[in-house]
Design an enzyme around this catalytic site. Sequence first.
Site, PDB file in Angstrom:
ATOM      1  NE  ARG A  49     -33.839  21.161 -30.890  1.00  0.00           N
ATOM      2  CZ  ARG A  49     -32.898  21.588 -30.060  1.00  0.00           C
ATOM      3  NH1 ARG A  49     -32.708  20.980 -28.897  1.00  0.00           N
ATOM      4  NH2 ARG A  49     -32.136  22.617 -30.392  1.00  0.00           N
ATOM      5  CG  ASP A  51     -36.605  13.332 -27.251  1.00  0.00           C
ATOM      6  OD1 ASP A  51     -35.911  14.272 -27.679  1.00  0.00           O
ATOM      7  OD2 ASP A  51     -37.170  13.343 -26.136  1.00  0.00           O
ATOM      8  NE  ARG A 196     -40.110   9.416 -24.039  1.00  0.00           N
ATOM      9  CZ  ARG A 196     -38.812   9.169 -24.211  1.00  0.00           C
ATOM     10  NH1 ARG A 196     -38.082   9.942 -25.010  1.00  0.00           N
ATOM     11  NH2 ARG A 196     -38.245   8.157 -23.587  1.00  0.00           N
TER      12      ARG A 196
END
Length: 243
Positions: A49, A51, A196
């Site tokens: 995935r 974001d 991140r």
Amino acid sequence: MRYLITFAYRGTNYHGWQVQPNGVTVQQLLDEAISTLTREEIHSIGAGRTDAGVHAKMMTAHFDTEKEIKDIDNFAYKINKILPEDIAVFKLEDVADDFSARFSATSRTYRYYITTKKDAFASDQMAYIALNFDIDKMNDAAQILLETEDFTSFSKVNTDTKTNICNVTKAEWTSPCEGKLIFEITANRFLRNMVRAIVGTLLDVGRNKITKEDFRRIIEKKDRCSASTSAPACGLYLEDITY
């Protein structure tokens, strides 16, 4: 029949990869394009995935069809004709029925791009952070990641993952030219928001807000609240997936 599709996308206009009810996603548009051509309802499975706002220079997904796709090169061309300009398919290939774009992958590589000088042509493609960073200190702290197993401190809370154990094999900062920084990290798997959060915390090391020892203690606490604020999504790219 099962097929693996390799593609790239600029994530600026999307609410991430995975289909969701509150916004347009890359998976949604890809599934719709393939469904149009196969005349079947397609539900692809991605390698992972990303974001909202995160980019992918290489992403993979597999999907199943009832009928064989005779000309896979032409099929990939037709998908590109349907998809918007910021999603580009590279190739399509047939794979074994037990192949999984997600679980068959052995490693994934992300890169995070930073410019310390404002760039009018890269505002949504790199993170603009107008500060000076000590790369040596950031690299020194980043090596702790190679010794780490539990990455709870860098993961979003209340996710559906069963474990926060990851194996990081590379974590390195480079500066290819003045005003540009790149962080590259490779692991067998990544948690939601993990890269991140790591970047944001290492940047605090680089500007002497925390020390290498603080970074180690943050990891040992296994608490997301102890780590720093996540770096902006626009600088993050999924660069490579290996099988």
